[in-house]
Design a protein around this motif. Sequence first.
Motif, PDB file in Angstrom:
ATOM      1  N   LEU A 182      -1.677-171.715-192.907  1.00 48.48           N
ATOM      2  CA  LEU A 182      -0.392-171.265-192.373  1.00 48.48           C
ATOM      3  C   LEU A 182      -0.602-170.479-191.084  1.00 48.48           C
ATOM      4  O   LEU A 182      -0.650-169.257-191.092  1.00 48.48           O
ATOM      5  CB  LEU A 182       0.332-170.408-193.411  1.00 48.48           C
ATOM      6  N   ASN A 183      -0.708-171.178-189.970  1.00 46.87           N
ATOM      7  CA  ASN A 183      -0.842-170.465-188.702  1.00 46.87           C
ATOM      8  C   ASN A 183       0.512-170.371-188.011  1.00 46.87           C
ATOM      9  O   ASN A 183       1.484-171.009-188.403  1.00 46.87           O
ATOM     10  CB  ASN A 183      -1.890-171.133-187.797  1.00 46.87           C
ATOM     11  N   LEU A 184       0.588-169.579-186.974  1.00 48.22           N
ATOM     12  CA  LEU A 184       1.862-169.343-186.303  1.00 48.22           C
ATOM     13  C   LEU A 184       2.393-170.608-185.645  1.00 48.22           C
ATOM     14  O   LEU A 184       3.603-170.806-185.543  1.00 48.22           O
ATOM     15  CB  LEU A 184       1.712-168.230-185.264  1.00 48.22           C
ATOM     16  N   GLY A 185       1.485-171.476-185.191  1.00 47.97           N
ATOM     17  CA  GLY A 185       1.924-172.713-184.555  1.00 47.97           C
ATOM     18  C   GLY A 185       2.738-173.573-185.497  1.00 47.97           C
ATOM     19  O   GLY A 185       3.785-174.111-185.130  1.00 47.97           O
ATOM     20  N   LYS A 186       2.273-173.701-186.741  1.00 54.99           N
ATOM     21  CA  LYS A 186       3.011-174.486-187.720  1.00 54.99           C
ATOM     22  C   LYS A 186       4.349-173.836-188.059  1.00 54.99           C
ATOM     23  O   LYS A 186       5.373-174.512-188.166  1.00 54.99           O
ATOM     24  CB  LYS A 186       2.173-174.662-188.990  1.00 54.99           C
ATOM     25  N   ILE A 187       4.319-172.532-188.256  1.00 58.30           N
ATOM     26  CA  ILE A 187       5.554-171.823-188.579  1.00 58.30           C
ATOM     27  C   ILE A 187       6.573-172.012-187.469  1.00 58.30           C
ATOM     28  O   ILE A 187       7.765-172.252-187.707  1.00 58.30           O
ATOM     29  CB  ILE A 187       5.280-170.320-188.791  1.00 58.30           C
ATOM     30  N   TYR A 188       6.113-171.915-186.235  1.00 59.91           N
ATOM     31  CA  TYR A 188       6.996-172.053-185.081  1.00 59.91           C
ATOM     32  C   TYR A 188       7.707-173.409-185.100  1.00 59.91           C
ATOM     33  O   TYR A 188       8.919-173.488-184.880  1.00 59.91           O
ATOM     34  CB  TYR A 188       6.169-171.901-183.800  1.00 59.91           C
ATOM     35  N   HIS A 189       6.984-174.470-185.413  1.00 61.59           N
ATOM     36  CA  HIS A 189       7.597-175.799-185.419  1.00 61.59           C
ATOM     37  C   HIS A 189       8.529-175.988-186.604  1.00 61.59           C
ATOM     38  O   HIS A 189       9.557-176.676-186.486  1.00 61.59           O
ATOM     39  CB  HIS A 189       6.510-176.873-185.377  1.00 61.59           C
ATOM     40  N   VAL A 190       8.218-175.382-187.732  1.00 59.43           N
ATOM     41  CA  VAL A 190       9.131-175.436-188.875  1.00 59.43           C
ATOM     42  C   VAL A 190      10.428-174.699-188.541  1.00 59.43           C
ATOM     43  O   VAL A 190      11.530-175.186-188.827  1.00 59.43           O
ATOM     44  CB  VAL A 190       8.473-174.842-190.133  1.00 59.43           C
ATOM     45  N   VAL A 191      10.336-173.523-187.931  1.00 55.27           N
ATOM     46  CA  VAL A 191      11.522-172.754-187.550  1.00 55.27           C
ATOM     47  C   VAL A 191      12.349-173.522-186.522  1.00 55.27           C
ATOM     48  O   VAL A 191      13.582-173.566-186.599  1.00 55.27           O
ATOM     49  CB  VAL A 191      11.122-171.366-187.009  1.00 55.27           C
ATOM     50  N   GLN A 192      11.677-174.122-185.543  1.00 50.06           N
ATOM     51  CA  GLN A 192      12.399-174.914-184.550  1.00 50.06           C
ATOM     52  C   GLN A 192      13.178-176.049-185.211  1.00 50.06           C
ATOM     53  O   GLN A 192      14.303-176.360-184.808  1.00 50.06           O
ATOM     54  CB  GLN A 192      11.419-175.492-183.528  1.00 50.06           C
ATOM     55  N   SER A 193      12.595-176.661-186.232  1.00 49.32           N
ATOM     56  CA  SER A 193      13.268-177.748-186.932  1.00 49.32           C
ATOM     57  C   SER A 193      14.540-177.250-187.606  1.00 49.32           C
ATOM     58  O   SER A 193      15.583-177.911-187.580  1.00 49.32           O
ATOM     59  CB  SER A 193      12.335-178.368-187.978  1.00 49.32           C
ATOM     60  N   TRP A 194      14.454-176.071-188.236  1.00 51.48           N
ATOM     61  CA  TRP A 194      15.640-175.491-188.878  1.00 51.48           C
ATOM     62  C   TRP A 194      16.717-175.201-187.846  1.00 51.48           C
ATOM     63  O   TRP A 194      17.904-175.489-188.065  1.00 51.48           O
ATOM     64  CB  TRP A 194      15.265-174.224-189.630  1.00 51.48           C
ATOM     65  N   VAL A 195      16.343-174.667-186.696  1.00 48.37           N
ATOM     66  CA  VAL A 195      17.317-174.347-185.648  1.00 48.37           C
ATOM     67  C   VAL A 195      18.028-175.616-185.177  1.00 48.37           C
ATOM     68  O   VAL A 195      19.254-175.628-184.993  1.00 48.37           O
ATOM     69  CB  VAL A 195      16.624-173.637-184.465  1.00 48.37           C
ATOM     70  N   ARG A 196      17.281-176.695-185.007  1.00 49.09           N
ATOM     71  CA  ARG A 196      17.877-177.946-184.554  1.00 49.09           C
ATOM     72  C   ARG A 196      18.820-178.518-185.611  1.00 49.09           C
ATOM     73  O   ARG A 196      19.913-179.004-185.301  1.00 49.09           O
ATOM     74  CB  ARG A 196      16.776-178.957-184.214  1.00 49.09           C
ATOM     75  N   LEU A 197      18.405-178.457-186.865  1.00 56.13           N
ATOM     76  CA  LEU A 197      19.231-178.965-187.956  1.00 56.13           C
ATOM     77  C   LEU A 197      20.529-178.172-188.051  1.00 56.13           C
ATOM     78  O   LEU A 197      21.631-178.749-188.085  1.00 56.13           O
ATOM     79  CB  LEU A 197      18.463-178.880-189.272  1.00 56.13           C
ATOM     80  N   TYR A 198      20.398-176.854-188.091  1.00 56.56           N
ATOM     81  CA  TYR A 198      21.596-176.010-188.196  1.00 56.56           C
ATOM     82  C   TYR A 198      22.499-176.193-186.985  1.00 56.56           C
ATOM     83  O   TYR A 198      23.727-176.268-187.108  1.00 56.56           O
ATOM     84  CB  TYR A 198      21.208-174.532-188.339  1.00 56.56           C
ATOM     85  N   GLY A 199      21.903-176.266-185.799  1.00 57.67           N
ATOM     86  CA  GLY A 199      22.691-176.400-184.581  1.00 57.67           C
ATOM     87  C   GLY A 199      23.548-177.648-184.591  1.00 57.67           C
ATOM     88  O   GLY A 199      24.739-177.598-184.259  1.00 57.67           O
ATOM     89  N   HIS A 200      22.955-178.779-184.976  1.00 58.87           N
ATOM     90  CA  HIS A 200      23.733-180.024-185.017  1.00 58.87           C
ATOM     91  C   HIS A 200      24.875-179.908-186.022  1.00 58.87           C
ATOM     92  O   HIS A 200      26.030-180.238-185.706  1.00 58.87           O
ATOM     93  CB  HIS A 200      22.833-181.208-185.384  1.00 58.87           C
ATOM     94  N   VAL A 201      24.550-179.461-187.239  1.00 62.16           N
ATOM     95  CA  VAL A 201      25.563-179.400-188.289  1.00 62.16           C
ATOM     96  C   VAL A 201      26.680-178.431-187.922  1.00 62.16           C
ATOM     97  O   VAL A 201      27.870-178.729-188.119  1.00 62.16           O
ATOM     98  CB  VAL A 201      24.920-179.021-189.640  1.00 62.16           C
ATOM     99  N   ALA A 202      26.343-177.278-187.367  1.00 63.12           N
ATOM    100  CA  ALA A 202      27.358-176.296-186.991  1.00 63.12           C
ATOM    101  C   ALA A 202      28.286-176.848-185.910  1.00 63.12           C
ATOM    102  O   ALA A 202      29.512-176.691-185.986  1.00 63.12           O
ATOM    103  CB  ALA A 202      26.693-175.006-186.502  1.00 63.12           C
ATOM    104  N   LEU A 203      27.732-177.500-184.900  1.00 60.13           N
ATOM    105  CA  LEU A 203      28.561-178.099-183.851  1.00 60.13           C
ATOM    106  C   LEU A 203      29.507-179.146-184.431  1.00 60.13           C
ATOM    107  O   LEU A 203      30.673-179.240-184.028  1.00 60.13           O
ATOM    108  CB  LEU A 203      27.676-178.735-182.774  1.00 60.13           C
TER     109      LEU A 203
END
Length: 235
Positions: A182-203
């Motif tokens: 569990l390094n920060l690079g992986k966490i960063y990409h997982v978080v980015q995925s959540w942001v993209r998912l939420y952003g689309h659905v919210a819009l």
Amino acid sequence: MTEATRRERLRAETEREIRQAARALLVENGRDAVTLRAIARKLGITAPALYRYYDSHDALLRQLCDDICADMAAALYADLAADTSGEVGCQVRAVCHAFRRWALAHPQEFALVFASPRDPIGADQFGSVFLQLAGQLIASNLVATHADDDVPEVLHEDLVRFQQVLVDAVSEHGVTIGDDVLNLGKIYHVVQSWVRLYGHVALEVFGRFPFAVSNPEPMFDSMLDQMLTDIGFSA
């Protein structure tokens, strides 16, 4: 049944009726309609009587959010259980599609939970669904390797805090993640995925796409393809 147990049962039933009335008002007319006076009128009691069960209007709304998250998580887990492929990528798709369907079918509840200040993801039943999948992806080394250097330095401190949130959340589901995985690079990409998912659905839920889209689903599928590719899957 003892008198104390009976009182506890009656209190729990009344609290449940209060939240059911609050949710009905929310669905019918939105968050602004969920007032203590309106809830009391719906139940045939006085507004001050509600304070015997909830300390404040905010406390009631927080509990209502938890109820909504529990219902939404149940719907997501049902779609997850229905997937028999055994492939984590397919499970991610199933949960993401279930999230979109639930949000579009419950716009007022979605707005209360996701357009209100809340605790970080992982602090409620809904977040645990995504954290469970994220943990499985990372622990199974299914997320592509991303170096810590990929992460903007300004985010390191925040991601270190979230690192422990992720570890704790997925451990509740029997997934163990080592520090070397569990390094920060992986966490960063997982978080980015959540942001993209939420952003689309919210819009989509709030009707805020920057241009007219007659059918947003193909755009959603394309976003999922790119998201899964970015974290290590082929589309």
